[in-house]
Design a protein around this motif. Structure first.
Motif: not given
Length: 612
Positions: A388, A390, A392, A399, A550, A557-559, A561, A564, A578, A588
């Motif tokens: 997964t 993410a 950002v 993105k 994502v 919703t991303i931590t 993943a 990132i 994260h 970030y």
């Protein structure tokens, strides 16, 4: 003194393009739609010649009846002439009905063919086209411009031929009957032609303003209907009513009255010229009848021919306006149909094999065809199957463009995008997208039932599969509370549902397709906290085993993943987990401090330590 009402500049400018003269290039392009119906059009033309011949022969039969029947007191001849005239009239009626029905069918079939071709082309056009073309303009092309084309094919084309045949036939008949009376009649034609030209120019200007007023009125009306909640919330009804009454609708009324005034002048002028021609012919012809140089039948036939001569001349002026509108509409239709499809399958493209889920971006850059500014610049990214990721970054960082390249809505202008080691430009688009699922920030539902909207992800799925997908994303509970459960109509755009409910249905739709690659583009930004918790709980299980991308602005919703990726100005500036990215104290970390902060995910003590 009443102020002059001026419509918005963009409407006036667009309406200036509504009319154009005959364009051979546009005409050749439109003829392609008529080719399948050449036989029927030729048959209609034959019917038209028969109808016109019968119509032109009418006054001549009257002449024969008077001269050969009445003047000679020959009842038998009068009866025979009347019977022949009746027979010709019956043939005229039958062939005219057949012509109208035949051309109506041709017009409707042309309308069907053009709209189907346009719809098919619209389905293939790349997203960059829709970034430039508003939905309203597209619908106008498919509905209004095609309707103008049908009008011209069905009525105007053969009507012009009919009018020309009627004028030629009438002139030949008049010259055959009496040259002197014909020349006397023709003396008013220059005035008639001048009046027609002046009327057409004035009418063209006024009708263009009327169409501009229609566009403006429709625009304001649509805006007020779509924004009715805001209007009522701020109690703007009285102000909007006055604005619509005093400016919009008033402008429409005044332009329509201007057009009516021009039309009201032209018809009496034609009638007066016709009356003058008839008066001259009756006087001169009557004198000739008294002098026995022509018969009474010739005089009466001439009067009837004069009446028949002016009608097609007047009709041709109106048909010329239709021709102009058709050329303008046809040009816009051909412009749309000739718009190139930017993302096309290669001639040797093959089916995408079942996706495992490895994704790799190799030195990918991208810019839009009409703008050389790079949206993405040298993107290198590798994602293993089942991970997964993410994405950002600030708004406009690139993105969404990354996932559009992954789904091949666009092709990179440099570099490659590979799935399982296969360059996406070498596979058939449909076979790729069938194995992907996407949920967008603004969930779109089609007019139909809840079940039909979920089935959009996999049309062959059973009711059990639909319910299972809905339960997996936590949508089943609210669906069962609806009036008819899964058979409840959601109306256009899902108007009967909340944003969160629409989003849950779009999740169920994507998951029913059982995608190998799942894309969530700001998919939870429009839902409330409670609904987001339902989605997060479902996603923990549903994302497992799938490669997922994502895009989100919420930390929750991303931590979790696996990776990132931080995007800035079209470039990857950071990537990691994260906590790795927080430890870097880079972009970030700054995004986290200003927009992603979530105390439940990141204890206050740890925040302070990081900040230090």
């Amino acid at each position: 003194m009443k102020a002059k009402i001026i419509p918005p500049a963009f409407i006036t400018q667009s309406e200036e393009q509504l009319d154009k003269g005959y364009d051979p290039r546009v005409a050749r392009g439109l003829v392609q739609f008529l080719r399948p119906y050449y036989g029927q059009i030729l048959t209609s033309l034959v019917f038209m010649i028969i109808v016109t011949s019968a119509s032109v022969s009418g006054p001549y039969f009257v002449k024969l009846a008077i001269d050969e029947g009445i003047a000679k007191n020959d009842i038998l001849a009068l009866r025979n002439i009347a019977l022949i005239y009746f027979g010709v009239s019956v043939v005229q009626v039958i062939t005219n009905i057949a012509r109208v029905r035949l051309m109506s069918r041709v017009g409707q079939h042309v309308l069907y063919d053009v709209r189907m071709q346009m719809f098919n082309h619209l389905q293939k056009l790349s997203l960059s086209f829709y970034n430039r073309y508003s939905v309203g303009r597209v619908i106008t092309r498919v509905i209004n411009d095609v309707g103008t084309l049908r009008e011209f094919v069905t009525w105007a084309t053969l009507a012009i031929v009919r009018d020309l045949l009627a004028i030629i036939g009438t002139l030949i008949a008049m010259l055959s009957l009496n040259l002197r009376l014909s020349l006397l009649t023709f003396t008013v034609l220059p005035i008639m032609i001048l009046a027609t030209i002046l009327f057409r120019q004035a009418a063209r200007r006024n009708y263009r303003k009327v169409r501009a007023a229609v566009s403006w009125t429709n625009s304001v009306l649509a805006e007020n209907v779509n924004g009715v909640r805001v209007v009522q919330a701020f109690s703007r009804q009285p102000h909007n009513y006055r604005n619509f009454k005093d400016y919009v609708n008033r402008y429409f009324l005044e332009r329509s009255l201007d057009a009516a005034r021009v039309a009201s002048i032209f018809t009496p002028i034609v009638d007066v010229l016709g009356a003058i021609a008839i008066a001259v012919v009756v006087y001169v012809g009557g004198t000739a009848v008294l002098g026995e140089s022509i018969t009474a039948g010739v005089l009466i036939a001439f009067v009837l021919y004069i009446v028949r001569l002016f009608h097609p001349i007047r009709d041709l002026s109106r048909r010329f306006d239709t021709l102009q509108s058709t050329m303008a509409g046809g040009e816009r239709i051909l412009e749309l149909l000739n718009t190139p499809v930017e993302v096309q399958d290669a001639s040797d493209a093959r089916e995408m094999r079942p996706i495992v889920g490895d994704v790799r971006f190799e030195s990918v850059s991208f810019h839009y065809s009409d703008d050389p500014t790079l949206v993405l610049d040298g993107i290198d990214l590798e994602v293993r199957a089942g991970e997964t990721v993410a994405l950002v970054g600030e708004t406009g960082a690139g993105k969404t463009t990354i996932v559009k390249l992954l789904t091949r809505f666009h092709d990179p202008t440099a570099g490659r995008v590979l799935v399982d080691g296969v360059d996406l430009r070498t596979v058939i688009q449909g076979s790729l997208r069938k194995q992907m699922g996407m949920v967008l920030q603004d969930p779109f539902l089609f007019n139909g039932s809840v079940k039909e909207n979920i089935l959009f992800g996999r049309l062959g799925a059973s009711d059990v599969d639909v319910i299972a997908a809905a339960k997996a994303v936590g949508a089943d509970e609210f669906i069962m509370r609806l009036k008819n459960g899964y058979d409840t109509s959601v109306e256009e755009g899902g108007a009967t549902l909340s944003v969160g409910q629409r989003q849950l249905i779009s999740f169920a739709r994507a998951l029913l397709a059982n995608p190998r690659i799942l894309i969530l583009d700001e998919a939870t930004s429009s839902v409330d906290t409670q609904t987001e918790q339902i989605i997060q709980k479902a996603l923990a299980t549903l994302l497992k085993g799938r490669t997922s991308f994502v895009i989100a602005h919420r930390l929750s919703t991303i931590t979790n993943a696996d990776k990132i990726v931080v995007i800035n100005d079209g470039k990857i500036v950071e990537q990691g987990t994260h906590f790795e990215l927080l430890a870097n104290l880079g972009m970030y970390y700054e995004l986290y401090r200003t927009g992603f902060q979530d105390p439940d995910r990141f204890p206050q003590g740890q925040q302070t330590k990081r900040a230090e």
